[in-house]
Design a protein around this motif. Structure first.
Motif, short mmCIF file in Angstrom:
data_model
loop_
_atom_site.label_atom_id
_atom_site.label_comp_id
_atom_site.label_asym_id
_atom_site.label_seq_id
_atom_site.Cartn_x
_atom_site.Cartn_y
_atom_site.Cartn_z
N LEU A 28 8.97 12.84 27.17
CA LEU A 28 8.62 11.45 26.89
C LEU A 28 8.91 10.55 28.08
CD1 LEU A 28 10.02 11.13 23.25
CD2 LEU A 28 7.72 11.66 23.97
N ARG B 2 -12.99 12.44 42.65
CA ARG B 2 -13.90 12.65 41.52
C ARG B 2 -15.02 13.60 41.90
NH1 ARG B 2 -12.45 10.06 37.08
NH2 ARG B 2 -10.78 8.68 37.70
N ILE C 255 13.59 1.86 19.95
CA ILE C 255 13.93 1.78 21.36
C ILE C 255 13.24 2.90 22.13
CG2 ILE C 255 15.81 1.97 23.03
CD1 ILE C 255 17.61 0.67 20.95
N LEU C 256 13.30 4.10 21.57
CA LEU C 256 12.65 5.25 22.22
C LEU C 256 11.17 5.00 22.40
CD1 LEU C 256 14.01 8.63 20.90
CD2 LEU C 256 14.20 7.58 23.14
N VAL D 62 15.50 -3.35 27.92
CA VAL D 62 14.58 -2.22 28.06
C VAL D 62 13.36 -2.41 27.18
CG1 VAL D 62 14.32 0.23 27.62
CG2 VAL D 62 16.34 -0.59 28.78
N PHE E 74 15.30 0.14 35.15
CA PHE E 74 16.69 0.40 35.51
C PHE E 74 16.95 0.33 37.01
CE2 PHE E 74 17.16 2.17 31.32
CZ PHE E 74 18.43 1.73 31.02
N PHE F 138 21.21 7.78 16.53
CA PHE F 138 20.73 8.65 15.46
C PHE F 138 21.89 9.37 14.78
CE2 PHE F 138 16.58 9.42 17.79
CZ PHE F 138 15.83 8.80 16.84
N GLU G 37 5.09 4.56 29.14
CA GLU G 37 5.14 5.64 30.12
C GLU G 37 4.03 6.65 29.85
OE1 GLU G 37 5.88 7.73 33.16
OE2 GLU G 37 7.14 5.97 32.83
N LEU G 38 3.91 7.04 28.57
CA LEU G 38 2.91 8.04 28.23
C LEU G 38 1.49 7.52 28.42
CD1 LEU G 38 4.49 9.72 25.08
CD2 LEU G 38 4.27 10.64 27.38
N LYS H 34 12.01 -4.46 38.72
CA LYS H 34 10.88 -4.25 37.80
C LYS H 34 11.15 -4.96 36.48
CE LYS H 34 8.62 -1.30 40.41
NZ LYS H 34 9.28 -1.97 41.56
N GLY H 35 10.20 -5.82 36.07
CA GLY H 35 10.33 -6.49 34.79
C GLY H 35 10.38 -8.00 34.95
N GLU I 74 7.09 -6.29 42.95
CA GLU I 74 6.83 -7.14 41.80
C GLU I 74 6.42 -8.57 42.20
OE1 GLU I 74 7.51 -6.99 37.34
OE2 GLU I 74 7.13 -5.55 38.91
N ARG J 20 -3.87 7.75 33.93
CA ARG J 20 -3.97 8.22 35.29
C ARG J 20 -4.80 9.50 35.38
NH1 ARG J 20 1.53 9.01 37.05
NH2 ARG J 20 2.10 7.12 35.94
N LYS J 21 -4.77 10.26 34.27
CA LYS J 21 -5.50 11.53 34.30
C LYS J 21 -7.00 11.27 34.28
CE LYS J 21 -2.13 14.68 32.42
NZ LYS J 21 -1.68 15.43 31.29
N PRO J 22 -7.77 12.11 34.96
CA PRO J 22 -9.21 11.89 35.00
C PRO J 22 -9.85 12.21 33.64
CG PRO J 22 -8.65 13.91 36.13
CD PRO J 22 -7.36 13.26 35.78
N VAL K 265 11.61 9.29 28.96
CA VAL K 265 12.56 8.22 28.63
C VAL K 265 13.73 8.36 29.60
CG1 VAL K 265 14.03 7.27 26.83
CG2 VAL K 265 11.89 8.39 26.23
N GLN L 87 0.55 7.55 31.91
CA GLN L 87 0.31 8.92 32.34
C GLN L 87 -1.10 9.36 31.96
OE1 GLN L 87 3.98 10.89 31.01
NE2 GLN L 87 3.03 12.71 31.83
N LEU M 148 14.72 4.91 17.00
CA LEU M 148 13.32 5.28 17.16
C LEU M 148 12.53 4.20 17.89
CD1 LEU M 148 12.00 6.93 13.87
CD2 LEU M 148 11.88 7.79 16.21
N VAL N 47 10.19 2.61 25.12
CA VAL N 47 10.26 3.12 26.47
C VAL N 47 9.20 4.19 26.70
CG1 VAL N 47 11.73 4.19 28.18
CG2 VAL N 47 12.72 2.67 26.50
N ALA N 48 9.01 5.05 25.68
CA ALA N 48 8.14 6.22 25.89
C ALA N 48 6.67 5.84 25.89
CB ALA N 48 8.42 7.27 24.82
#
Lengths: 502, 318, 322
Positions: free
Chosen positions: B121, A272, C305-306, C257, C263, B135, C313-314, C267-268, A96, C320-322, B123, C317, C303, C309-310
């Protein structure tokens, strides 16, 4: 000629762990203005000696001398104060933080208790220039490739203005270009009167850079002499203790079987639009500068990374593989480069590591079959000549033996395609040769071997074909008769060799 | 003779489950000799009954922690089952088994969702299960509205109250759960895989272990065991209320760690968690006997966990 | 402006700008939420409305900072809540006594530093995992708070309550002051050591960073911040309460978070954590004022918070995919 006083010296040092002697009376003297090579197989005691010289460990007996004066309680801070800097294989960087902050870490210039960013900036850009780092100083290290990080690590060592610089396998993740910069830098530092200790498994580098060599074998110095007049064969003989013979097995014509992999327009990560095909019984090399998408290509083939293709047939299945499980089921196996992080479960036993991929196959009615497992482990250990009690944690093994475990665990699955990512990185010569022989015999039995290597001689001597990557694309495929170190490096640098079909 | 004792002690120090077991034996012996009534069969049986609840919650927790995760929703899942079961038990079924099945299915489903969140996800489990607990807390307020619900389900009451052959059925259930979990960890491929996952997820994935499926299965199991514990608690208490499961979250984690399982995953066994649960219940009981104020009790409990950790829970540098 | 001009040549400021990397999305979300809040409650723009809003946010911001400090360093604390309670009861029992308000303040600060340093020493020297030490510590600290003041009560001088929780933006001023202090701390070798030790402890040790001292410092400073939150909360309510801090443990983790603090250490950023706490605070306020039932509040909070975080990340992801 006047004898120069060594800057750093170990005299008759002994060191053991848990009653196991590792160093048995070792002498080494680092003189100013000299590049000193330290050679030895894995397990010969090189890392222990480095740790003694840098104060990380204390000798059981014998002494460490700085400027000819024995130091009684040597520790890392004292070593730093004496101007000793070490560039280890494991990087000491923080992702970082910026390049400049990493370079200054632990030795920041201060003003009023705060970091003097102006001074840091000036001094850091000086050392960055030395190692050819052109990135902005405020770039976080996490954004850099592995090779560039290695250069930051070297810049960090130079920042402390060392009088003694110890480099442990500094080129293992460098591209040819970066390695070139490093060798010019070493020349310069030697000229400036710095004492250098250079550890590498690449003998051609050692011969090009170093003028004096100390060879360790089983914790004893077997040679301490000028390098002039010894050839590579001689060095190997000193390390192994007998005639080495040829490191590489003789090349033989492959018995090509059915086509196992056919890809058109395959993309995955950095790789690629790659066209690629390979057949059973072949050894196909993957080369090029470090970080041109070769690793992503292997991971994509292996289903460990998302991939797409216009056309893909892999081991009889059409379409790219979606998961590692599917790849294993299709008969693909992958041996990663970073065995400690990606290949092995270090704290677990040799046996559990060997069993990991085949757990499900030797279970009976959903329960593990201990007897069958024991037999399998015994068979693998015998076939690959892995040394050590199988209930011991795999992290207790030397690098070479660890690599054998990482390879051996796939054998029970009888893979038809073996993907190898730099399988001999940081592995001693004896094990290297064993691995080469193994690969040859697998190929003879009809396994397709795809060998990614940063060690060009390996590609030259082992492979039937070499595909060279550049900027994510397969820029050239060299047939056997065109393979040479010059051709591979040339293709990687964008010089199109004659007669190659991309 | 003395040497032999020393060597036994040394083996025990290197074997956390055995060490914890020795500690339990020592504490029980000392307490029986000094405290009147502690060593009575009825009292020890009562302690085991309480341990059974913690032990069953901690069974799921052990599996999840071994894999390198953690489940902070077990308390909420216990509460959910304890409140929903009386409401959902069909009155047409006199045995009450169908109600049991429904409640366990719900608990397992919640655990499965935890696994799905963590796996798909990405998480971190600590957040996923924490959010799940939040929840469920909201959900419970709608369903129960803060009042306690009494249970009439025959199967649940039998589980909580009956003592076939003088052994509480809860303890029997615990023995069965222990057998199953120990077999899973030590005798199935899944057990070896989850230990590998806990120690090095990346290497495990590249060795062909299906991380997603393992996560789904293990978090579902953790939910299932929490639900089972919730049913047992309901049977012992005869009623469920909001907050009934809360104390079991921290105690389940503490039991796992006291048993010598690494909180970072990859090392440990349920064989340690079993004495860990008993030790926890015993110390809590002793603290109650001392008749201290709630503040002192809390301090003693915390210090004891810390002291026990110093003996059994040392970690290498992270 | 001046800063923008300097940043082109000055390493410190360009490093600072780089740290905003990846936070722009968060800034926008926080900005939108604040905007919505200001439109719903125009009172926010007045002095007193602003003061009240920042007073609600202040304790959450501080505990989030305390937690982020540890998480950046590779630790975590499950004892934040009890330590807030301890700070509150110490403030409420000492300020009326011979020590007086100043002595009380010092007592709170000293106890926070001491408790934090003690936890830090146990974690760093005895090599026990922080999550378990602070879990056990939460019982001990909570117990001490209960002994000092078994039921809500004690005394906080009115002037202090009015100063901190009255109609002036004192809390906001204090927060700004704290942020300046953090910036200064991060510009010391010890401060940057927090990152280095969190990300790569072995490397930091080899580079000459005093790893154990950095760890203990992080825990001590975190303890100080947490105990001071207790003082503030006591001033807000006018008395001490031995369990008032309980919700802060989870909220501090949630805030950090949400702000993108990882964690595993290193990082952060602290600015991200502060934004995370602001977001959390605004959300809680908005939902409360809109008359959401507690149920929906819980569900919505979970919801959000989820999602926080999600989603990053998604997206990483996918990209990164081509």
């Amino acid at each position: 000629m006047m004898k120069t006083l060594p800057l750093l010296e170990a005299r008759q040092v002994f060191k053991g762990f848990f009653g196991n002697p590792v160093l048995k009376g070792v002498d080494i003297a680092l003189e100013p203005g000299r590049v000193h090579a330290l050679l030895g197989e894995n397990g010969a005691g090189k890392s222990t000696l480095i740790n003694l010289l840098s104060g990380a460990l204390r000798p059981d007996s014998g002494e460490i001398r700085v400027d000819g004066v024995p130091v009684s309680r040597f520790h890392p801070a004292a070593a730093r104060a004496a101007g000793i800097a070490v560039v280890q294989q494991e990087l000491s960087l923080t992702a970082e933080l910026s390049i400049a902050e990493n370079i200054g870490l632990g030795a920041f210039p201060r003003r009023f208790g705060l970091i003097d960013y102006a001074a840091l900036s000036a001094r850091a850009s000086e050392v960055c220039e030395l190692v050819g780092l052109t990135e902005s100083l405020c770039t976080p290290v996490g954004d850099l490739s592995l090779g560039r990080r290695q250069m930051v690590e070297i810049a960090k060592a130079l920042f402390r203005k060392p009088r003694v610089l110890i480099l442990d396998e500094p080129t293992s993740s460098l591209s040819a270009h970066e390695a070139g910069i490093l060798s010019r830098l070493i020349e310069r530092l030697r000229g400036a009167g710095i004492a250098l200790l250079y550890i590498s498994h690449r003998l051609n580098e050692v011969q090009a850079l170093c003028s004096h060599v100390t060879v360790l074998k089983d914790g004893v110095v077997t040679a301490d002499q000028p390098l002039a007049g010894i050839d590579a064969q001689g060095l190997v003989r000193l390390m192994v203790g007998r005639d080495a013979g040829d490191l590489f097995p003789a090349w033989e014509l492959p018995r090509r079987g059915e086509e196992l992999i056919r890809l058109r327009g395959f993309s995955s990560g950095l790789a690629r639009d790659v066209d690629f095909s390979a057949s059973a019984g072949e050894i196909v090399g993957i080369g090029g500068l470090v970080g041109q998408g070769q690793e992503d290509f292997l991971l994509g083939l292996y289903g460990a990374m998302g991939s797409s293709a216009r056309e893909a047939v892999i081991a009889g299945r059409s379409g790219p593989l979606k998961s590692v499980e599917a790849a294993n089921a299709a008969g693909l196996a992958y041996v990663p480069a970073d065995r400690k992080r990606e290949g092995l479960v270090l704290p677990h036993s040799i046996a559990s590591n060997l069993l990991l991929p085949s757990l499900g196959r030797i279970a009976k009615l959903g329960l593990r079959d201990r007897g069958a497992e024991r037999n399998l482990v015994a068979r693998l250990v015998k076939r690959l000549r892995i040394k050590g009690e199988t209930s011991r944690p795999v992290q207790a093994l030397s690098g070479g033996n660890q690599q054998k475990v990482a390879l051996a665990k796939w054998l029970p699955l009888a893979p038809s395609v073996l993907l190898l990512n730099d399988p001999t990185r940081g592995v001693d010569i004896e094990t290297k040769r064993e691995i080469y022989l193994m690969l040859k015999s697998f190929a003879r039995e009809g396994t397709l071997i795809i060998l990614l290597s940063s060690d060009t001689p390996e590609l030259v001597h082992l492979c039937d074909r070499v595909t060279v990557f550049g900027e994510g694309r397969a820029v050239a495929t060299l047939p056997r008769e065109l393979i040479s170190e010059e051709a591979i490096v040339g293709a990687a640098m964008g010089i199109n060799p004659k007669g190659s079909a991309p | 003779m003395e040497q032999k004792a020393v060597s036994i002690l040394k083996t025990a120090l290197r074997n956390p489950p055995l060490l914890t077991l020795l500690l339990v034996a020592l504490v029980w012996l000392a307490a029986s000799l000094t405290l009147r009534g502690f060593g009575a069969y009825g009292h020890l049986r009562y302690l085991l009954e309480l341990s059974a609840v913690i032990g069953i919650v901690a069974a799921g927790q052990t599996l999840v922690i071994l894999m390198g995760g953690i489940d902070l929703s077990v308390g909420a899942i216990i509460t959910v089952t304890a409140i929903l079961l009386p409401l959902l038990s069909p009155s047409a079924d006199p045995t009450g088994l169908s109600g049991l099945a429904i409640a366990l299915a719900i608990a397992t489903g919640i655990g499965f969702l935890n696994g799905a969140g963590a796996a798909y996800l990405r998480v971190p489990p600590i957040i996923m299960t924490l959010a799940m607990a939040t929840f469920l807390q909201g959900l419970l307020v709608i369903v129960a509205g803060g009042s306690a619900v009494s249970v009439t389900n025959a199967a649940v009451l039998w589980l909580g109250q009956a003592r076939p052959l003088g052994v509480p059925s809860g303890v029997m259930l615990w023995i069965a759960v222990s057998a199953v979990v120990l077999v899973i960890i030590h005798r199935t491929p899944l057990g070896a895989r989850l230990l590998a996952l806990g120690a090095n997820p990346l290497a495990s994935r590249l060795s062909g272990i299906n991380v997603t499926r393992s996560m789904l299965v293990l978090y579902a199991m953790s939910g299932f065991f929490a639900g089972l514990a919730g049913i047992l608690i309901l049977g012992m208490n005869r009623q469920g209320y909001v907050g009934i499961g809360e104390p079991y979250l921290l105690t389940s984690i503490a039991a796992v760690v006291l048993g010598g399982t690494s909180i970072l995953g990859g090392r440990g066994t349920y064989a340690g968690t079993i004495p860990g649960a008993i030790l926890l219940v015993t110390t809590t009981a002793l603290i109650t006997v001392v008749n201290a104020s709630p503040g002192w009790r809390s301090i003693m409990f915390g210090s004891l966990i810390l002291a026990l950790l110093l003996i059994s829970g040392r970690e290498g540098r992270r | 402006m001046n800063i923008a001009f300097l940043s082109r040549q000055n390493l410190f400021f360009s490093v600072q700008r780089r740290r905003n990397r990846g936070l722009n999305g968060l800034y926008i979300v926080v900005g939108l939420f604040l905007l919505a809040y200001a439109m719903l409650f125009p009172g926010l723009l007045g002095i007193s409305g602003f003061s009240k809003f920042t007073q609600n946010w202040f304790p959450l911001a501080l505990v989030t900072m305390a937690q982020a400090l540890l998480m950046l360093n590779g630790g975590i604390s499950l004892a934040i809540g009890p330590l807030v309670s301890l700070g509150a009861v110490i403030a409420a029992t000492t300020m009326g006594g011979p020590l007086g308000p100043i002595g009380g303040l010092l007592a709170v600060a000293a106890s926070g530093l001491l408790v934090g340093a003690l936890i830090g020493v146990i974690v760093a020297q005895l090599r026990l995992p922080a999550i378990i030490v602070t879990l056990a510590g939460s019982f001990i600290i909570g117990g001490i708070a209960l002994i000092i003041l078994p039921r809500p009560g004690g005394f906080i001088p009115d002037w202090l309550s009015n100063l901190l929780a009255g109609n002036g933006p004192v809390a906001f001023g204090l927060l700004v002051l704290l942020l300046v202090c953090w910036k200064l701390f991060l510009a010391t070798p010890l401060g940057l050591g927090i990152y280095a030790v969190g990300d790569n402890p072995v490397g930091a040790f080899r580079s000459g960073v005093p790893v154990d001292r950095v760890r203990v410092t992080a825990f001590a400073l975190s303890g100080l911040l947490t105990a001071l939150v207790g003082l503030f909360v006591a001033a807000q309510t006018g008395s001490g309460d031995p369990v008032i801090g309980t919700p802060f443990t989870l909220n501090s983790i949630a805030g950090a978070v949400l702000g993108g603090v990882g964690f595993l250490g290193g990082k952060g950023t602290m600015r991200g954590a502060i934004c995370g706490s602001l977001l959390l605070s605004v959300m809680i306020n908005v939902m409360f004022f809109l008359g959401f039932s507690p149920v929906t509040q819980y569900v919505a909070q979970g919801l959000i918070i989820l999602a926080a975080v999600a989603i990053p990340e998604l997206t990483s992801q996918w990209s990164r995919k081509p």
